[in-house]
Design a protein around this motif. Structure first.
Motif, PDB file in Angstrom:
ATOM      1  N   GLY A 185       0.816  -1.211   0.000  1.00 47.87           N
ATOM      2  CA  GLY A 185       0.000   0.000   0.000  1.00 47.87           C
ATOM      3  C   GLY A 185       0.849   1.259   0.000  1.00 47.87           C
ATOM      4  O   GLY A 185       0.550   2.232  -0.703  1.00 47.87           O
ATOM      5  N   LEU A 186       1.921   1.244   0.789  1.00 49.74           N
ATOM      6  CA  LEU A 186       2.820   2.401   0.823  1.00 49.74           C
ATOM      7  C   LEU A 186       3.547   2.579  -0.497  1.00 49.74           C
ATOM      8  O   LEU A 186       3.784   3.710  -0.926  1.00 49.74           O
ATOM      9  N   GLY A 217       1.243   4.288  -2.754  1.00 49.77           N
ATOM     10  CA  GLY A 217       1.150   5.685  -2.344  1.00 49.77           C
ATOM     11  C   GLY A 217       2.369   6.492  -2.731  1.00 49.77           C
ATOM     12  O   GLY A 217       2.260   7.647  -3.154  1.00 49.77           O
ATOM     13  N   ALA A 255       2.233   7.317  -6.390  1.00 49.64           N
ATOM     14  CA  ALA A 255       1.315   8.432  -6.623  1.00 49.64           C
ATOM     15  C   ALA A 255       1.939   9.751  -6.192  1.00 49.64           C
ATOM     16  O   ALA A 255       1.806  10.769  -6.883  1.00 49.64           O
ATOM     17  N   LEU A 256       2.665   9.752  -5.072  1.00 49.65           N
ATOM     18  CA  LEU A 256       3.352  10.959  -4.621  1.00 49.65           C
ATOM     19  C   LEU A 256       4.423  11.383  -5.616  1.00 49.65           C
ATOM     20  O   LEU A 256       4.569  12.566  -5.917  1.00 49.65           O
TER      21      LEU A 256
END
Length: 86
Positions: free
Chosen positions: A57-58, A61, A64-65
């Motif tokens: 999940g990280l 993320g 996306a960042l």
């Protein structure tokens, strides 16, 4: 030069580049360090499946960042759409 004319000239030079650079240089690495410490703490308790689940999940993320920070969102979107449509 004083009055409204000076304010107009001063306002034309304002931008968010300084704030954006500070966030990229300081806040993002601090958040990543915090995430790494939390994952190491969870892994130390023996919950390796939980670490793997949170790690995936990280990773999503962080991708996306990275897209948001780099400003290459439209190009990356076109590339991904090209993978699907051919």
């Amino acid at each position: 030069m004083t009055g409204p004319a000076a304010q107009v000239l001063y306002a034309q030079g304002l931008s968010t580049n300084g704030l954006q650079g500070w966030i990229q240089g300081n806040v993002v690495p601090l958040v990543l360090l915090g995430i790494a410490i939390i994952l190491l703490w969870i892994g130390g308790r023996g919950d390796n499946a939980g670490v793997a689940r949170r790690g995936v999940g990280l990773l999503i993320g962080l991708v996306a960042l990275g897209i948001a920070v780099s400003g290459n969102g439209p190009q990356i979107g076109s590339f991904l759409a090209g993978l699907i449509t051919g």
